[in-house]
Write a protein that holds these residues in place. Structure first.
Motif, PDB file in Angstrom:
ATOM      1  N   ASP A 128       0.829  -1.209   0.000  1.00  0.00           N
ATOM      2  CA  ASP A 128       0.000   0.000   0.000  1.00  0.00           C
ATOM      3  C   ASP A 128       0.862   1.257   0.000  1.00  0.00           C
ATOM      4  OD1 ASP A 128      -2.739  -1.219   0.466  1.00  0.00           O
ATOM      5  OD2 ASP A 128      -1.680  -1.989   2.226  1.00  0.00           O
ATOM      6  N   VAL A 129       2.023   1.147   0.631  1.00  0.00           N
ATOM      7  CA  VAL A 129       2.934   2.288   0.765  1.00  0.00           C
ATOM      8  C   VAL A 129       4.353   1.811   0.506  1.00  0.00           C
ATOM      9  CG1 VAL A 129       3.842   4.066   2.309  1.00  0.00           C
ATOM     10  CG2 VAL A 129       1.440   3.362   2.506  1.00  0.00           C
ATOM     11  N   VAL A 130       5.074   2.518  -0.354  1.00  0.00           N
ATOM     12  CA  VAL A 130       6.500   2.265  -0.581  1.00  0.00           C
ATOM     13  C   VAL A 130       7.248   3.547  -0.253  1.00  0.00           C
ATOM     14  CG1 VAL A 130       8.300   1.733  -2.254  1.00  0.00           C
ATOM     15  CG2 VAL A 130       6.112   0.511  -2.348  1.00  0.00           C
ATOM     16  N   ILE A 131       8.141   3.468   0.719  1.00  0.00           N
ATOM     17  CA  ILE A 131       8.958   4.617   1.108  1.00  0.00           C
ATOM     18  C   ILE A 131      10.395   4.323   0.709  1.00  0.00           C
ATOM     19  CG2 ILE A 131       9.700   6.101   3.009  1.00  0.00           C
ATOM     20  CD1 ILE A 131       7.260   5.081   4.603  1.00  0.00           C
ATOM     21  N   ASP A 132      10.942   5.107  -0.210  1.00  0.00           N
ATOM     22  CA  ASP A 132      12.325   4.884  -0.630  1.00  0.00           C
ATOM     23  C   ASP A 132      13.234   5.863   0.099  1.00  0.00           C
ATOM     24  OD1 ASP A 132      14.553   3.907  -2.029  1.00  0.00           O
ATOM     25  OD2 ASP A 132      14.436   5.609  -3.403  1.00  0.00           O
ATOM     26  N   LEU A 133      14.093   5.329   0.950  1.00  0.00           N
ATOM     27  CA  LEU A 133      15.037   6.150   1.699  1.00  0.00           C
ATOM     28  C   LEU A 133      16.461   6.012   1.177  1.00  0.00           C
ATOM     29  CD1 LEU A 133      13.681   5.359   5.283  1.00  0.00           C
ATOM     30  CD2 LEU A 133      13.149   7.336   3.838  1.00  0.00           C
ATOM     31  N   SER A 134      16.650   5.122   0.233  1.00  0.00           N
ATOM     32  CA  SER A 134      17.993   4.860  -0.284  1.00  0.00           C
ATOM     33  C   SER A 134      18.317   5.668  -1.539  1.00  0.00           C
ATOM     34  CB  SER A 134      18.143   3.373  -0.628  1.00  0.00           C
ATOM     35  OG  SER A 134      17.379   3.051  -1.781  1.00  0.00           O
ATOM     36  N   GLY A 135      17.275   6.176  -2.195  1.00  0.00           N
ATOM     37  CA  GLY A 135      17.475   6.860  -3.466  1.00  0.00           C
ATOM     38  C   GLY A 135      17.739   5.907  -4.609  1.00  0.00           C
ATOM     39  N   LYS A 136      17.525   4.609  -4.377  1.00  0.00           N
ATOM     40  CA  LYS A 136      17.843   3.605  -5.390  1.00  0.00           C
ATOM     41  C   LYS A 136      16.616   2.858  -5.907  1.00  0.00           C
ATOM     42  CE  LYS A 136      22.461   2.970  -3.463  1.00  0.00           C
ATOM     43  NZ  LYS A 136      23.405   2.047  -2.795  1.00  0.00           N
ATOM     44  N   MET A 137      15.428   3.261  -5.463  1.00  0.00           N
ATOM     45  CA  MET A 137      14.212   2.642  -5.964  1.00  0.00           C
ATOM     46  C   MET A 137      13.264   3.731  -6.458  1.00  0.00           C
ATOM     47  SD  MET A 137      11.370   0.169  -4.104  1.00  0.00           S
ATOM     48  CE  MET A 137      12.500  -1.153  -3.693  1.00  0.00           C
ATOM     49  N   PRO A 138      13.456   4.210  -7.674  1.00  0.00           N
ATOM     50  CA  PRO A 138      12.588   5.264  -8.207  1.00  0.00           C
ATOM     51  C   PRO A 138      11.164   4.755  -8.414  1.00  0.00           C
ATOM     52  CG  PRO A 138      13.988   4.384  -9.927  1.00  0.00           C
ATOM     53  CD  PRO A 138      14.479   3.784  -8.649  1.00  0.00           C
ATOM     54  N   PHE A 139      10.246   5.669  -8.569  1.00  0.00           N
ATOM     55  CA  PHE A 139       8.845   5.307  -8.778  1.00  0.00           C
ATOM     56  C   PHE A 139       8.690   4.377  -9.971  1.00  0.00           C
ATOM     57  CE2 PHE A 139       4.754   6.058 -10.867  1.00  0.00           C
ATOM     58  CZ  PHE A 139       3.872   5.787  -9.825  1.00  0.00           C
ATOM     59  N   SER A 140       9.458   4.584 -11.005  1.00  0.00           N
ATOM     60  CA  SER A 140       9.355   3.761 -12.215  1.00  0.00           C
ATOM     61  C   SER A 140       9.583   2.285 -11.921  1.00  0.00           C
ATOM     62  CB  SER A 140      10.351   4.243 -13.271  1.00  0.00           C
ATOM     63  OG  SER A 140      11.681   4.174 -12.772  1.00  0.00           O
ATOM     64  N   LYS A 141      10.388   1.982 -10.901  1.00  0.00           N
ATOM     65  CA  LYS A 141      10.618   0.598 -10.494  1.00  0.00           C
ATOM     66  C   LYS A 141       9.654   0.169  -9.399  1.00  0.00           C
ATOM     67  CE  LYS A 141      15.558   0.365 -11.646  1.00  0.00           C
ATOM     68  NZ  LYS A 141      16.935   0.110 -11.117  1.00  0.00           N
ATOM     69  N   ALA A 142       9.416   1.060  -8.460  1.00  0.00           N
ATOM     70  CA  ALA A 142       8.574   0.721  -7.310  1.00  0.00           C
ATOM     71  C   ALA A 142       7.145   0.393  -7.710  1.00  0.00           C
ATOM     72  CB  ALA A 142       8.577   1.874  -6.312  1.00  0.00           C
ATOM     73  N   LYS A 143       6.651   0.987  -8.782  1.00  0.00           N
ATOM     74  CA  LYS A 143       5.235   0.801  -9.132  1.00  0.00           C
ATOM     75  C   LYS A 143       4.893  -0.648  -9.438  1.00  0.00           C
ATOM     76  CE  LYS A 143       5.818   2.218 -14.000  1.00  0.00           C
ATOM     77  NZ  LYS A 143       5.442   3.240 -15.009  1.00  0.00           N
ATOM     78  N   GLN A 144       5.879  -1.472  -9.777  1.00  0.00           N
ATOM     79  CA  GLN A 144       5.587  -2.875 -10.085  1.00  0.00           C
ATOM     80  C   GLN A 144       5.247  -3.682  -8.841  1.00  0.00           C
ATOM     81  OE1 GLN A 144       9.382  -5.191 -11.208  1.00  0.00           O
ATOM     82  NE2 GLN A 144      10.060  -3.071 -11.339  1.00  0.00           N
ATOM     83  N   ILE A 145       5.591  -3.164  -7.646  1.00  0.00           N
ATOM     84  CA  ILE A 145       5.220  -3.868  -6.420  1.00  0.00           C
ATOM     85  C   ILE A 145       4.195  -3.062  -5.607  1.00  0.00           C
ATOM     86  CG2 ILE A 145       7.353  -5.212  -6.228  1.00  0.00           C
ATOM     87  CD1 ILE A 145       8.334  -3.109  -4.200  1.00  0.00           C
ATOM     88  N   MET A 146       3.556  -2.089  -6.237  1.00  0.00           N
ATOM     89  CA  MET A 146       2.540  -1.283  -5.567  1.00  0.00           C
ATOM     90  C   MET A 146       1.141  -1.746  -5.955  1.00  0.00           C
ATOM     91  SD  MET A 146       4.389   2.455  -6.068  1.00  0.00           S
ATOM     92  CE  MET A 146       2.966   3.409  -5.474  1.00  0.00           C
ATOM     93  N   LYS A 147       0.244  -1.724  -4.989  1.00  0.00           N
ATOM     94  CA  LYS A 147      -1.141  -2.066  -5.254  1.00  0.00           C
ATOM     95  C   LYS A 147      -1.770  -1.001  -6.160  1.00  0.00           C
ATOM     96  CE  LYS A 147      -1.698  -4.499  -0.862  1.00  0.00           C
ATOM     97  NZ  LYS A 147      -2.430  -4.598   0.426  1.00  0.00           N
ATOM     98  N   HIS A 148      -2.934  -1.314  -6.707  1.00  0.00           N
ATOM     99  CA  HIS A 148      -3.581  -0.398  -7.654  1.00  0.00           C
ATOM    100  C   HIS A 148      -3.783   0.986  -7.047  1.00  0.00           C
ATOM    101  CE1 HIS A 148      -6.052   1.072 -10.920  1.00  0.00           C
ATOM    102  NE2 HIS A 148      -6.982   1.412 -10.042  1.00  0.00           N
ATOM    103  N   SER A 149      -4.267   1.027  -5.800  1.00  0.00           N
ATOM    104  CA  SER A 149      -4.408   2.297  -5.089  1.00  0.00           C
ATOM    105  C   SER A 149      -3.365   2.303  -3.979  1.00  0.00           C
ATOM    106  CB  SER A 149      -5.815   2.458  -4.506  1.00  0.00           C
ATOM    107  OG  SER A 149      -6.771   2.543  -5.538  1.00  0.00           O
ATOM    108  N   SER A 150      -2.294   3.028  -4.181  1.00  0.00           N
ATOM    109  CA  SER A 150      -1.174   2.991  -3.240  1.00  0.00           C
ATOM    110  C   SER A 150      -0.382   4.281  -3.352  1.00  0.00           C
ATOM    111  CB  SER A 150      -0.284   1.773  -3.538  1.00  0.00           C
ATOM    112  OG  SER A 150       0.123   1.775  -4.897  1.00  0.00           O
ATOM    113  N   ALA A 151       0.662   4.390  -2.528  1.00  0.00           N
ATOM    114  CA  ALA A 151       1.449   5.623  -2.520  1.00  0.00           C
ATOM    115  C   ALA A 151       2.936   5.313  -2.453  1.00  0.00           C
ATOM    116  CB  ALA A 151       1.051   6.497  -1.336  1.00  0.00           C
ATOM    117  N   TYR A 152       3.696   6.034  -3.255  1.00  0.00           N
ATOM    118  CA  TYR A 152       5.162   5.991  -3.246  1.00  0.00           C
ATOM    119  C   TYR A 152       5.634   7.300  -2.626  1.00  0.00           C
ATOM    120  CZ  TYR A 152       9.934   6.393  -5.130  1.00  0.00           C
ATOM    121  OH  TYR A 152      11.297   6.565  -5.284  1.00  0.00           O
TER     122      TYR A 152
END
Length: 316
Positions: A208-232
């Protein structure tokens, strides 16, 4: 008094000890004798010139945002604290100047330091703790069962975000390196992934929520493990991220949200309560004042668990 300052953008080498007058106390301000100062990524990003749009380019300037210390003097209209009170707080995010023997602040910038924690621990709470609180209070709807992934979770924001999310009933997965595995477990994460052994992006789980603190997981990559209604959540956005998020949020149910840190007295008070209740505050490295260049050379390498701080003890 001694204060760390710099007169041009650059690496740790631009930092120098300056002798400057003790700042005058105004009617509504307080003079704080600084005991410890936290080290934050914002410090070196501003010093390197990466954030000129927000911080400006006026020199000379100081460094250091959050701090702990003892009230030395109060203005006539500042009545909430008295001389000798132990406090912690936060200065202007883009101006800093906490790394100094004395600083002046407003009452809203500080709160009482819990007796159960050290000055070093107190100094490290305000920036990262406020960031974690702001994420869960303003950017995402945290509730029982919310699936939260924190990538690069072994640093300061990750330390607070993991624990606060768990207290809010979330199911928390942290992604860390070898040295962060035990910390993730200690902070209560339900699942701890060692990125050296497992690629979270190749897993079947969605969040449901992806928080990137490393600077190594941009939204373009994170969206593949995000639910349909979710937040990066992007915690260090620049102009590029601001523009990208605007257009993405117009068309996608997977929202791209930006953390623009806005400290508040309420956040400071809540952090003090968390500290009193025993939240883990790990300060894995403390540098003496005169080792400030070493501190700012080592900490950006990201090998420390939790936070690092600079102490004023022993300053001569």
């Amino acid at each position: 008094m001694k204060k760390i300052m710099y007169s041009k953008f650059g690496g740790p080498e631009v930092l120098q000890i300056a002798e400057v007058p003790i700042p005058a106390v105004q009617e509504t301000s307080l003079l704080i004798k600084v005991k410890a100062v936290s080290i934050n990524p914002l410090d070196w990003k501003i010093r390197n010139g990466e954030m000129k749009l927000m911080s400006g380019s006026k020199f000379p300037r100081g460094i250091g945002i959050d701090f702990s210390g003892i009230v030395e003097e109060t203005g006539t209209a500042a009545t909430k604290y008295t001389k000798g009170d132990e406090v912690f707080g936060i200065m202007d995010v883009f101006k800093g100047e906490a790394l100094s023997e004395y600083i002046t602040v407003k009452e809203k910038d500080i709160t009482v330091k819990p007796q159960s924690i050290s000055f070093e621990q107190a100094a490290t709470m305000a920036v990262v703790g406020s960031a974690a609180l702001q994420i869960f209070k303003t950017l995402v709807d945290l509730k029982k069962g919310t699936e939260v992934l924190i990538n690069g979770a072994s640093g300061g924001i990750g330390m607070f975000a993991t624990q606060i999310a768990k207290m809010g009933g979330a199911i928390v997965t942290t992604v860390v390196g070898d040295s962060g595995i035990q910390a993730g477990k200690d902070w209560g994460a339900d699942f701890v992934i060692n990125y050296r052994n497992e690629d979270v992006l190749k897993g079947n789980k969605q969040y449901d929520v992806v928080i990137d603190l490393s600077g190594k997981m941009p939204f373009s990559k994170a969206k593949q493990i995000m639910k349909h209604s979710s937040a990066y959540i992007h915690t260090a956005p620049g102009p590029k991220e601001i523009i990208s998020s605007f257009f993405i949020n117009l068309i996608s149910g997977k929202k791209y949200k930006l953390l623009m840190l806005k400290p508040s007295p309420e956040y400071l008070a809540e952090l003090a309560d968390y500290a009193e209740s025993g939240i883990a505050i790990v300060v894995s490295k403390v540098y003496p004042f005169n080792s400030f260049k070493k501190a700012y050379a080592e900490v950006p390498n990201g090998k420390f668990i939790g936070k690092a701080a600079i102490t004023m003890d022993g300053l001569v």
